[in-house]
Design an enzyme around this catalytic site. Structure first.
Site, PDB file in Angstrom:
ATOM      1  N   GLY A  46       0.719  -0.805   0.004  1.00 46.87           N
ATOM      2  CA  GLY A  46      -0.005   0.011  -0.038  1.00 46.87           C
ATOM      3  C   GLY A  46       0.974   1.165   0.157  1.00 46.87           C
ATOM      4  O   GLY A  46       2.004   1.370   0.372  1.00 46.87           O
ATOM      5  N   GLN A  51       3.056   9.983   1.427  1.00 49.84           N
ATOM      6  CA  GLN A  51       4.470   9.462   1.009  1.00 49.84           C
ATOM      7  C   GLN A  51       5.336   9.673  -0.132  1.00 49.84           C
ATOM      8  O   GLN A  51       6.450   9.234  -0.240  1.00 49.84           O
ATOM      9  CB  GLN A  51       4.265   7.645   1.046  1.00 49.84           C
ATOM     10  CG  GLN A  51       3.821   7.136   2.531  1.00 49.84           C
ATOM     11  CD  GLN A  51       3.666   5.794   2.395  1.00 49.84           C
ATOM     12  OE1 GLN A  51       2.833   5.410   2.100  1.00 49.84           O
ATOM     13  NE2 GLN A  51       4.695   4.971   2.869  1.00 49.84           N
ATOM     14  N   CYS A  90       6.587  -0.471   6.586  1.00 55.64           N
ATOM     15  CA  CYS A  90       6.059   0.657   6.019  1.00 55.64           C
ATOM     16  C   CYS A  90       6.962   1.067   4.933  1.00 55.64           C
ATOM     17  O   CYS A  90       8.168   1.087   5.231  1.00 55.64           O
ATOM     18  CB  CYS A  90       5.660   1.797   6.809  1.00 55.64           C
ATOM     19  SG  CYS A  90       5.261   3.273   5.998  1.00 55.64           S
ATOM     20  N   LEU A  91       6.818   1.698   3.507  1.00 54.46           N
ATOM     21  CA  LEU A  91       7.778   2.006   2.885  1.00 54.46           C
ATOM     22  C   LEU A  91       8.433   2.915   3.136  1.00 54.46           C
ATOM     23  O   LEU A  91       9.745   3.182   2.852  1.00 54.46           O
ATOM     24  CB  LEU A  91       7.277   2.171   1.371  1.00 54.46           C
ATOM     25  CG  LEU A  91       6.341   0.593   0.554  1.00 54.46           C
ATOM     26  CD1 LEU A  91       5.679   1.117  -0.529  1.00 54.46           C
ATOM     27  CD2 LEU A  91       7.602  -0.381   0.287  1.00 54.46           C
ATOM     28  N   HIS A 132      -3.436   0.955   7.995  1.00 61.23           N
ATOM     29  CA  HIS A 132      -2.321   1.476   7.848  1.00 61.23           C
ATOM     30  C   HIS A 132      -2.194   2.779   6.932  1.00 61.23           C
ATOM     31  O   HIS A 132      -1.859   3.939   7.232  1.00 61.23           O
ATOM     32  CB  HIS A 132      -1.171   0.537   7.301  1.00 61.23           C
ATOM     33  CG  HIS A 132       0.104   0.976   7.287  1.00 61.23           C
ATOM     34  ND1 HIS A 132       1.124   0.528   7.796  1.00 61.23           N
ATOM     35  CD2 HIS A 132       0.834   1.790   6.476  1.00 61.23           C
ATOM     36  CE1 HIS A 132       2.230   1.110   7.616  1.00 61.23           C
ATOM     37  NE2 HIS A 132       1.860   1.795   6.773  1.00 61.23           N
ATOM     38  N   GLU A 133      -2.930   2.463   5.747  1.00 60.76           N
ATOM     39  CA  GLU A 133      -2.897   3.526   4.701  1.00 60.76           C
ATOM     40  C   GLU A 133      -3.674   4.786   5.157  1.00 60.76           C
ATOM     41  O   GLU A 133      -3.312   5.970   4.881  1.00 60.76           O
ATOM     42  CB  GLU A 133      -3.137   2.981   3.362  1.00 60.76           C
ATOM     43  CG  GLU A 133      -2.189   2.093   2.737  1.00 60.76           C
ATOM     44  CD  GLU A 133      -0.812   2.357   2.784  1.00 60.76           C
ATOM     45  OE1 GLU A 133      -0.410   3.583   2.896  1.00 60.76           O
ATOM     46  OE2 GLU A 133      -0.001   1.347   3.047  1.00 60.76           O
ATOM     47  N   HIS A 136      -1.817   7.038   7.781  1.00 61.44           N
ATOM     48  CA  HIS A 136      -1.003   7.993   6.951  1.00 61.44           C
ATOM     49  C   HIS A 136      -1.783   9.354   6.501  1.00 61.44           C
ATOM     50  O   HIS A 136      -1.133  10.365   6.569  1.00 61.44           O
ATOM     51  CB  HIS A 136      -0.563   7.374   5.631  1.00 61.44           C
ATOM     52  CG  HIS A 136       0.699   6.593   5.663  1.00 61.44           C
ATOM     53  ND1 HIS A 136       1.921   7.112   6.257  1.00 61.44           N
ATOM     54  CD2 HIS A 136       1.223   5.295   5.424  1.00 61.44           C
ATOM     55  CE1 HIS A 136       2.839   6.232   6.218  1.00 61.44           C
ATOM     56  NE2 HIS A 136       2.173   5.059   5.765  1.00 61.44           N
TER      57      HIS A 136
HETATM   58 NI    NI Z   1       3.250   3.116   5.452  1.00 58.75          NI
END
Ligand code: NI
Length: 159
Positions: A46, A51, A90-91, A132-133, A136
């Site tokens: 995701g 981000q 997480c990226l 999670h997304e 953000h």
């Molecule tokens: Ni993330």
């Protein structure tokens, strides 16, 4: 289409609130396409627009390869009482993993790229990815909520 730079946790932009998308413009469509390329390149589950440095309520989730879900102005409309405590990464926080406590199943309401509202329900990994997304978009990182982070040995075992 383009691969965008993924911002990492040192950058305070990840702590900002993202604004709703008022109108689906060519710029938003381009953002969705670029985020898709970026997510695929990074092999993530995701990605939120913040981000890649765009403070708009836009999120991609792809927990099954080829099943990309684009969510514009998403909101969680229901969550199961049943919980899950599973691994999350997480990226924007490379090489770290933690255990979070999330609902087992969540239903999200969002707009698609045509501006149509729809609902989608996910369980397990997909529910974690939705939570999670969406976090953000409000400047929340999973590390804020993690029950605990994995240590190096545990991370190696997962590789
Ligand atoms: Ni993330």
């Amino acid at each position: 289409m383009a691969i965008l730079k993924i911002i990492t946790k040192e950058d305070d932009i990840l702590r900002k609130h993202s604004r709703p998308v008022e109108e689906i413009t060519p710029r938003i469509l381009r953002l969705l396409d670029d985020m898709k390329d970026t997510l695929h390149k990074a092999q993530g589950a995701g990605l939120a627009a913040v981000q890649v440095g765009v403070l708009r309520r836009v999120v991609l989730v792809e927990t099954e390869p080829g099943e990309l879900i684009e969510l514009i102005n998403p909101e969680i409309v229901s969550a199961s009482e049943e919980r899950q405590q599973e691994m999350e990464g997480c990226l924007s926080i490379p090489d770290e993993w933690g255990i979070t406590d999330r609902p087992m199943t969540v239903t999200v309401r969002a707009m698609n790229r045509k501006g149509e509202w729809f609902e989608t329900t996910g369980s397990g990994l997909k529910a974690r990815a939705f939570c999670h997304e969406l976090d953000h978009l409000d400047g929340i990182l999973y590390t804020d909520k993690a029950i605990r982070m994995l240590d190096d040995e545990e991370v190696e075992e997962e590789d």
